[in-house]
Motif scaffolding. Structure first.
Motif, PDB file in Angstrom:
ATOM      1  N   PRO A 229       0.812  -1.230   0.000  1.00  0.00           N
ATOM      2  CA  PRO A 229       0.000   0.000   0.000  1.00  0.00           C
ATOM      3  C   PRO A 229       0.841   1.273   0.000  1.00  0.00           C
ATOM      4  CG  PRO A 229       0.005  -0.992   2.180  1.00  0.00           C
ATOM      5  CD  PRO A 229       0.699  -1.960   1.276  1.00  0.00           C
ATOM      6  N   ALA A 230       2.124   1.154   0.283  1.00  0.00           N
ATOM      7  CA  ALA A 230       3.009   2.314   0.313  1.00  0.00           C
ATOM      8  C   ALA A 230       3.816   2.410  -0.975  1.00  0.00           C
ATOM      9  CB  ALA A 230       3.952   2.223   1.510  1.00  0.00           C
ATOM     10  N   TYR A 231       4.073   3.626  -1.407  1.00  0.00           N
ATOM     11  CA  TYR A 231       4.958   3.871  -2.548  1.00  0.00           C
ATOM     12  C   TYR A 231       6.379   3.822  -2.006  1.00  0.00           C
ATOM     13  CZ  TYR A 231       6.844   6.222  -6.733  1.00  0.00           C
ATOM     14  OH  TYR A 231       7.530   6.541  -7.889  1.00  0.00           O
ATOM     15  N   ALA A 232       7.040   2.671  -2.177  1.00  0.00           N
ATOM     16  CA  ALA A 232       8.321   2.482  -1.490  1.00  0.00           C
ATOM     17  C   ALA A 232       9.335   1.717  -2.336  1.00  0.00           C
ATOM     18  CB  ALA A 232       8.095   1.757  -0.172  1.00  0.00           C
ATOM     19  N   PRO A 233       9.611   2.152  -3.592  1.00  0.00           N
ATOM     20  CA  PRO A 233      10.627   1.457  -4.389  1.00  0.00           C
ATOM     21  C   PRO A 233      12.027   1.708  -3.837  1.00  0.00           C
ATOM     22  CG  PRO A 233       9.920   3.445  -5.519  1.00  0.00           C
ATOM     23  CD  PRO A 233       9.034   3.305  -4.308  1.00  0.00           C
TER      24      PRO A 233
END
Length: 271
Positions: A229-233
């Protein structure tokens, strides 16, 4: 006017397709090699031409020469990396995933497979691969798929590739469908896409041998089906490795009749 095909026509077309598929599959080896050793073996630093770390959300492009290798490594944690490519000599020739799938009778791109251009030539050979968890069906992210990360203006692969293309003198119409590395997308019995995290190992890697001189673009953004659910690349490491002599019986060059024809087209273009 739309003409509806009869059940007999459909059955005849299906029979021709299945016969053609059978001939293609019968030529291929009984089994392609398993996944590459894990974790990855360090690269001989004497052969490293360049090493780049792409931050999460960013993109990068590079030129590669024939028989050089690009190693894409998840050395900083998980990310999905979208990849596109054009022939250096004529950028109207570009990576073509539909032909890549059609010619090899599979969406499972892994060690031993090749990636075709839209002119029937081979652009990449997949020489090492620790997971086989790559997506050639869904494509990369865009502003709409990023909308799930509410309250943020975040980079996406479509916009990254538009910027990348313009910087090298191309346009958005020149952008081919992207292959997304480390995106374990599969299709269920009902034909629906799903994300199979069990295919990932953690610090996965893949090596792509260039089979022609190319311009390669990469985008490090979350895949549209990534369940996080998090934008975490995380940052991704790209290592460009010097060419070595390729054996005449190299697996990627002999694995299927289609691959052989593709490499024949490569050779013919060099005459």
């Amino acid at each position: 006017m739309h003409l509806r095909r009869s059940p007999e026509d459909i059955a005849a077309n299906r029979a021709r397709y299945e016969e053609h598929q059978k001939k293609g599959l019968n030529f291929a080896p009984k089994a392609l090699p398993g996944f590459s050793d894990f974790p990855e073996i360090p690269v001989d630093e004497a052969r490293v031409i360049h090493r780049e770390v792409i931050p999460g959300g960013w993109y990068w492009s590079t030129k590669v020469k024939r028989e050089e290798v690009l190693r894409v490594s998840l050395t900083h944690g998980f990310s999905s990396v979208a990849l596109i490519a054009w022939a250096s000599g004529d950028t109207s020739e570009r990576m073509n995933l539909p032909d890549t799938v059609k010619m090899q009778w599979t969406t499972g791109l892994s060690k031993g497979r090749v990636i075709f251009s839209d002119m029937g030539r081979v652009m990449f050979s997949i020489t090492e691969d620790s997971s086989g968890a790559h997506d050639c069906l869904v494509g990369g992210s865009n502003a709409a798929t990023n909308a799930r990360y509410q309250g943020h203006e975040l980079r996406d692969t479509r916009d990254n590739f538009v910027k990348l293309a313009m910087k090298i003198g191309l346009d958005r119409r020149d952008i081919p469908a992207a292959l997304t590395l480390f995106a374990p997308v599969r299709v269920d019995a009902e034909g629906r896409f799903f994300w199979n995290s069990a295919l990932l190992n953690g610090a996965d890697y893949v090596e792509l041998r260039a089979e022609m001189d190319m311009v390669v673009g990469l985008s490090n953004c979350p895949h549209p089906l990534d369940p996080n659910p998090a934008y975490a690349p995380n940052p991704v490491t790209i290592t460009r490795i010097a060419a070595t002599t390729v054996a005449a019986d190299d697996l990627c060059r002999t694995a299927s009749a289609e691959a052989i024809r593709g490499f024949e087209n490569n050779a013919a273009a060099e005459l």
